[in-house]
Write an enzyme that holds these catalytic residues in place. Structure first.
Site, PDB file in Angstrom:
ATOM      1  N   LYS A  57      39.983  32.737  40.037  1.00 28.92           N
ATOM      2  CA  LYS A  57      39.389  31.656  40.840  1.00 28.92           C
ATOM      3  C   LYS A  57      39.529  31.980  42.316  1.00 28.92           C
ATOM      4  O   LYS A  57      38.579  31.879  43.078  1.00 28.92           O
ATOM      5  CB  LYS A  57      40.081  30.316  40.588  1.00 28.92           C
ATOM      6  CG  LYS A  57      39.697  29.449  39.431  1.00 28.92           C
ATOM      7  CD  LYS A  57      38.282  29.056  39.264  1.00 28.92           C
ATOM      8  CE  LYS A  57      37.426  30.134  38.708  1.00 28.92           C
ATOM      9  NZ  LYS A  57      37.155  30.269  37.344  1.00 28.92           N
TER      10      LYS A  57
ATOM     11  N   TRP B 265      18.961  38.166  40.894  1.00 27.97           N
ATOM     12  CA  TRP B 265      20.274  38.813  41.023  1.00 27.97           C
ATOM     13  C   TRP B 265      20.006  40.276  40.748  1.00 27.97           C
ATOM     14  O   TRP B 265      19.698  40.672  39.624  1.00 27.97           O
ATOM     15  CB  TRP B 265      21.261  38.232  40.018  1.00 27.97           C
ATOM     16  CG  TRP B 265      22.664  38.736  40.213  1.00 27.97           C
ATOM     17  CD1 TRP B 265      23.603  38.239  41.065  1.00 27.97           C
ATOM     18  CD2 TRP B 265      23.303  39.828  39.529  1.00 27.97           C
ATOM     19  NE1 TRP B 265      24.777  38.959  40.966  1.00 27.97           N
ATOM     20  CE2 TRP B 265      24.617  39.939  40.031  1.00 27.97           C
ATOM     21  CE3 TRP B 265      22.887  40.734  38.561  1.00 27.97           C
ATOM     22  CZ2 TRP B 265      25.512  40.904  39.582  1.00 27.97           C
ATOM     23  CZ3 TRP B 265      23.781  41.699  38.112  1.00 27.97           C
ATOM     24  CH2 TRP B 265      25.088  41.775  38.632  1.00 27.97           C
TER      25      TRP B 265
ATOM     26  N   GLU C 121      43.722  33.375  35.210  1.00 31.07           N
ATOM     27  CA  GLU C 121      42.570  32.552  35.585  1.00 31.07           C
ATOM     28  C   GLU C 121      42.697  32.090  37.048  1.00 31.07           C
ATOM     29  O   GLU C 121      41.706  32.061  37.787  1.00 31.07           O
ATOM     30  CB  GLU C 121      42.450  31.353  34.631  1.00 31.07           C
ATOM     31  CG  GLU C 121      41.475  30.271  35.024  1.00 31.07           C
ATOM     32  CD  GLU C 121      40.036  30.734  35.216  1.00 31.07           C
ATOM     33  OE1 GLU C 121      39.707  31.886  34.920  1.00 31.07           O
ATOM     34  OE2 GLU C 121      39.228  29.915  35.707  1.00 31.07           O
TER      35      GLU C 121
ATOM     36  N   CYS D 184      18.573  36.350  36.368  1.00 31.24           N
ATOM     37  CA  CYS D 184      17.632  35.805  37.338  1.00 31.24           C
ATOM     38  C   CYS D 184      17.136  34.484  36.790  1.00 31.24           C
ATOM     39  O   CYS D 184      17.343  34.173  35.618  1.00 31.24           O
ATOM     40  CB  CYS D 184      16.451  36.755  37.510  1.00 31.24           C
ATOM     41  SG  CYS D 184      16.962  38.417  37.940  1.00 31.24           S
TER      42      CYS D 184
ATOM     43  N   HIS E 291      57.598  46.793  38.284  1.00 32.57           N
ATOM     44  CA  HIS E 291      57.325  48.109  37.700  1.00 32.57           C
ATOM     45  C   HIS E 291      56.191  48.823  38.426  1.00 32.57           C
ATOM     46  O   HIS E 291      55.558  49.707  37.860  1.00 32.57           O
ATOM     47  CB  HIS E 291      57.018  47.968  36.202  1.00 32.57           C
ATOM     48  CG  HIS E 291      58.189  47.439  35.432  1.00 32.57           C
ATOM     49  ND1 HIS E 291      59.307  48.203  35.175  1.00 32.57           N
ATOM     50  CD2 HIS E 291      58.452  46.216  34.923  1.00 32.57           C
ATOM     51  CE1 HIS E 291      60.192  47.475  34.509  1.00 32.57           C
ATOM     52  NE2 HIS E 291      59.697  46.256  34.363  1.00 32.57           N
TER      53      HIS E 291
ATOM     54  N   LYS F  83      25.844  32.869  37.881  1.00 38.29           N
ATOM     55  CA  LYS F  83      26.526  32.030  36.890  1.00 38.29           C
ATOM     56  C   LYS F  83      26.392  32.577  35.484  1.00 38.29           C
ATOM     57  O   LYS F  83      27.329  32.548  34.695  1.00 38.29           O
ATOM     58  CB  LYS F  83      25.916  30.626  36.964  1.00 38.29           C
ATOM     59  CG  LYS F  83      26.537  29.623  36.012  1.00 38.29           C
ATOM     60  CD  LYS F  83      27.820  29.088  36.585  1.00 38.29           C
ATOM     61  CE  LYS F  83      28.542  28.147  35.659  1.00 38.29           C
ATOM     62  NZ  LYS F  83      29.969  28.092  35.973  1.00 38.29           N
TER      63      LYS F  83
ATOM     64  N   ARG G 262      21.722  31.230  38.941  1.00 39.46           N
ATOM     65  CA  ARG G 262      21.534  32.407  38.093  1.00 39.46           C
ATOM     66  C   ARG G 262      21.379  33.685  38.910  1.00 39.46           C
ATOM     67  O   ARG G 262      21.329  34.785  38.357  1.00 39.46           O
ATOM     68  CB  ARG G 262      20.292  32.228  37.224  1.00 39.46           C
ATOM     69  CG  ARG G 262      20.317  31.014  36.350  1.00 39.46           C
ATOM     70  CD  ARG G 262      19.033  30.895  35.576  1.00 39.46           C
ATOM     71  NE  ARG G 262      18.884  31.978  34.630  1.00 39.46           N
ATOM     72  CZ  ARG G 262      19.367  31.961  33.400  1.00 39.46           C
ATOM     73  NH1 ARG G 262      20.012  30.921  32.963  1.00 39.46           N
ATOM     74  NH2 ARG G 262      19.194  32.985  32.605  1.00 39.46           N
TER      75      ARG G 262
ATOM     76  N   ASN H  61      13.069  38.325  33.960  1.00 40.86           N
ATOM     77  CA  ASN H  61      14.528  38.199  33.921  1.00 40.86           C
ATOM     78  C   ASN H  61      15.001  39.098  32.791  1.00 40.86           C
ATOM     79  O   ASN H  61      14.518  38.972  31.668  1.00 40.86           O
ATOM     80  CB  ASN H  61      14.896  36.731  33.647  1.00 40.86           C
ATOM     81  CG  ASN H  61      16.380  36.546  33.384  1.00 40.86           C
ATOM     82  OD1 ASN H  61      17.184  37.403  33.746  1.00 40.86           O
ATOM     83  ND2 ASN H  61      16.741  35.449  32.753  1.00 40.86           N
ATOM     84  N   GLY H  62      15.921  40.012  33.096  1.00 42.35           N
ATOM     85  CA  GLY H  62      16.423  40.907  32.055  1.00 42.35           C
ATOM     86  C   GLY H  62      16.481  42.334  32.573  1.00 42.35           C
ATOM     87  O   GLY H  62      16.281  42.589  33.774  1.00 42.35           O
TER      88      GLY H  62
ATOM     89  N   GLU I 152      37.368  35.100  43.463  1.00 39.43           N
ATOM     90  CA  GLU I 152      35.900  35.036  43.430  1.00 39.43           C
ATOM     91  C   GLU I 152      35.303  34.120  44.494  1.00 39.43           C
ATOM     92  O   GLU I 152      34.177  34.340  44.905  1.00 39.43           O
ATOM     93  CB  GLU I 152      35.385  34.677  42.037  1.00 39.43           C
ATOM     94  CG  GLU I 152      35.629  33.262  41.600  1.00 39.43           C
ATOM     95  CD  GLU I 152      35.113  32.990  40.178  1.00 39.43           C
ATOM     96  OE1 GLU I 152      34.077  33.518  39.788  1.00 39.43           O
ATOM     97  OE2 GLU I 152      35.784  32.218  39.468  1.00 39.43           O
TER      98      GLU I 152
HETATM   99  C1  F6R Z   1      34.404  32.819  36.635  1.00 38.11           C
HETATM  100  C2  F6R Z   1      33.322  32.741  35.678  1.00 38.11           C
HETATM  101  C3  F6R Z   1      33.035  33.920  34.844  1.00 38.11           C
HETATM  102  C4  F6R Z   1      32.550  33.487  33.459  1.00 38.11           C
HETATM  103  C5  F6R Z   1      32.099  34.722  32.662  1.00 38.11           C
HETATM  104  C6  F6R Z   1      31.699  34.364  31.255  1.00 38.11           C
HETATM  105  O1  F6R Z   1      34.589  31.623  37.302  1.00 38.11           O
HETATM  106  O2  F6R Z   1      32.656  31.748  35.582  1.00 38.11           O
HETATM  107  O3  F6R Z   1      34.127  34.775  34.746  1.00 38.11           O
HETATM  108  O4  F6R Z   1      33.584  32.831  32.799  1.00 38.11           O
HETATM  109  O5  F6R Z   1      31.023  35.326  33.308  1.00 38.11           O
HETATM  110  O6  F6R Z   1      30.642  33.454  31.254  1.00 38.11           O
HETATM  111  P1  F6R Z   1      30.320  32.580  29.992  1.00 38.11           P
HETATM  112  O7  F6R Z   1      31.475  31.703  29.729  1.00 38.11           O
HETATM  113  O8  F6R Z   1      29.089  31.837  30.342  1.00 38.11           O
HETATM  114  O9  F6R Z   1      30.111  33.544  28.853  1.00 38.11           O
END
Ligand code: F6R
Length: 593
Positions: free
Chosen positions: A474, A73, A470, A2, A493, A588, A27, A99-100, A477
């Site tokens: 992308k 969040w 990756e 949050c 398989h 994020k 966040r 937050n937490g 998400e």
């Molecule tokens: C996807 C994304 C997440 C972060 C993951 C780790 O686009 O951003 O998968 O890579 O939550 O976050 P960090 O790098 O901040 O530890």
């Protein structure tokens, strides 16, 4: 996960809190709320939805110089008005944003707060009521410290006390909190972004720290109540660093910044042709018989690509560790293990848990982060930054590129290999990414072909397979299309059963050794109805390939092919009308386990 902001001073608290919350929405963005002092009352406005909606329902008619705000969040309880922060204590004396996650909140409810009423499903209401409970025979700060001493879990807390509307109280453990100072007052926030424009200097609070904040001063305390000295650092971040400019979305801006990020890293980490990384770090890695890379999501996939560098260039085996897995299931370690933690935010709870366990065992730890002064920065023995600039879109792009670049430079430094001209090769990568940008129209056409898909696959082998993981993350998400990144040979398989008429299968073919066999695997899916799409390099391209990228050193192709995939995901998301920068259910910075 949050975002919290508080302000006490002589300026309009509402403006500072709302501007801060908007910057912190990355966040968490499922609900938001503020508590504002109006003469001798505290008024609370909160609801499900974004900060813009909160602004609409908040009374702007009164002056206020003191308040706290929250963007959520959801962890405990659905995103709805009742569960939104701030929360009052039962007697309405205390107001809290948090937050937490408090792990023992149910136990505390039963053992300490049996006589209290609870209106929400949150763990935060327990904190507000514990402070009320203890405040009957002690000062507010002591009640907050006493409460903190029995909380298990993480918290960044802002507390207002109805009996003293000239003081903001804060407490911090395991989740970030910064205090910013300026001539007109004090701003407290989860991220320095929210301080920009409102503070000239700031301090990052360590765990188990508490503060009593007046409009012109801060008193810092430890868990025992002793006063602590502290220093403020200059706030260097500016509004320009976090502006969207002419872009419609941060994600596209951040994708476009990638060549510049690479060039910046070349400047930071090379002196002439020599790697410019602390020689002690390189020596410690050289002594390792195995490197354990710990990370989550995109950062983990960046680590996966680096396996290729460390194993081929340095001859050191690499084990990839999903942080949330190894947190409770540490692999059997080699004799001389070396741990590399990769985290854009530097605040990811799963990584922090593993890092703390490593520290207890005296294992060597290196952090690679994008966030100076983050929790992971503070915990690791050594730190290298990726200098990507603030990454604001929830979907990570430039951090992935920067992490791979830094890891490739570390590997070169460890190998001390004069034959690989990494600096020059990275410069060519930056140019090749700019070539990708010249092909945005072609990439948009690919996006149009897959926009209505239910499922999609990225396939490749070796280093291309690492990129597929990756690329799939992308696409899923931000477009919400179920996508898998698959080793192309593994598809037959089992998962090939999912191929239906029109299912997009995107093959990444940048490696001479595996190019033809990946193409055969693609044809196997096309024969079963798949829509085949190929991303290849100039030297391996065939006339029907959809996107052809410029040739770069073979071990660096992920840095270019992923940009195509980032753009595919971006355009699909735009075509679907999704909220590109803030995809549903995500945040994020994942500060809960
Ligand atoms: C996807 C994304 C997440 C972060 C993951 C780790 O686009 O951003 O998968 O890579 O939550 O976050 P960090 O790098 O901040 O530890």
């Amino acid at each position: 996960m949050c975002g919290i902001v508080g302000y006490i001073g002589t300026k309009d608290a509402r403006e500072i809190i709302f501007n801060g919350l908007k910057k912190l929405e990355y966040r968490g963005y499922d609900s938001a709320g503020v508590a504002l002092v109006n003469k001798n009352k505290i008024e609370i406005y909160k609801d499900k939805g974004r900060v813009n909606h909160l602004e609409e329902i908040t009374d702007f008619s009164f002056n206020t110089n003191f308040g706290i705000g929250h963007t959520r969040w959801a962890t405990h309880g659905k995103p709805n008005m009742i569960n939104s922060h701030p929360h009052f204590s039962n007697n309405k004396r205390f107001v809290v944003v948090h937050n937490g996650v408090i792990e023992n909140y149910k136990k505390l409810k039963i053992e300490k707060l049996a006589d209290y009423d609870f209106y929400s499903e949150t763990d935060t209401e327990v904190i507000a009521n514990l402070i009320e409970h203890y405040s009957s025979d002690m000062s507010t700060i002591d009640a907050i410290r006493k409460t903190a001493s029995i909380l298990e879990g993480s918290y960044a807390l802002l507390v207002m006390d109805m009996m003293d509307l000239d003081t903001l109280y804060v407490a911090k453990n395991k989740t970030p909190l910064l205090i910013g100072k300026s001539e007109h007052g004090i701003t407290v926030a989860s991220d320095s972004m929210a301080l920009v424009g409102y503070a000239d200097s700031y301090m990052y609070l360590n765990d188990l720290r508490f503060a009593i904040i007046k409009k012109d001063r801060v008193i810092l305390k430890d868990i025992l109540g002793f006063d602590l000295d502290f220093e403020m650092q200059d706030l260097k971040l500016t509004n320009l660093d976090i502006a969207k400019g002419n872009y419609e979305h941060y994600m596209l801006k951040e994708i476009d910044e990638q060549p510049g990020v690479i060039r910046n890293l070349i400047d930071k980490y090379f002196v002439d042709e020599e790697v410019n990384i602390d020689s002690e770090i390189l020596s410690k890695i050289r002594l390792a018989d195995r490197i354990y890379i710990v990370a989550c999501g995109t950062s983990l996939y960046a680590g996966t690509v680096s396996k290729y560098f460390f194993e081929r260039l340095c001859k050191i085996p690499v084990e990839l560790c999903i942080a949330s897995e190894v947190a409770y299931n540490m692999p059997l370690l080699s004799k001389n293990p070396y741990f590399i933690f990769i985290s854009q935010s530097g605040e990811t709870a799963d990584c922090i848990t593993v890092l703390k366990k490593c520290k207890k065992r005296n294992l060597h730890t290196l952090a690679i982060t994008n966030s100076l002064n983050s929790s992971i920065d503070h915990l690791a023995d050594d730190v290298l930054h990726i200098f990507a600039g603030k990454e604001i879109a929830v979907a990570s792009t430039k951090a992935y590129i920067a992490q791979i670049v830094v890891l490739s430079i570390i590997a070169k430094g460890v190998a001390n290999n004069r034959k690989t001209n990494l600096k020059n090769n990275l410069s060519k990568v930056a140019l090749a990414i700019e070539d990708v940008f010249n092909n945005k129209n072609l990439i948009k056409e690919v996006a149009k072909k897959i926009v209505n898909a239910k499922d999609a696959f990225y396939i490749g082998r070796g280093i291309d397979y690492y990129v597929c993981q990756e690329a799939a993350l992308k696409l899923k998400e931000i477009s919400y299309i179920h996508t898998e990144g698959y080793a192309s040979g593994e598809l037959k398989h089992g998962s090939i059963a999912l191929i239906e008429e029109g299912t997009p299968v995107i093959a990444i073919c940048t490696n001479e050794e595996t190019n033809m066999i990946t193409r055969s695997n693609l044809i196997e899916t096309v024969s079963r109805g798949a829509l085949g799409i190929v991303i290849s390099t100039e030297s391996l391209s065939q006339t029907s390939d959809d996107i052809v990228i410029s040739d770069v050193a073979s071990y660096l192709t992920p840095l270019v092919s992923i940009v195509v995939c980032q753009l595919i995901a971006y355009y699909v998301s735009v075509l679907k009308g999704n909220d590109v920068d803030k995809p549903k259910n995500l945040a994020k910075s994942v500060t809960v386990e």
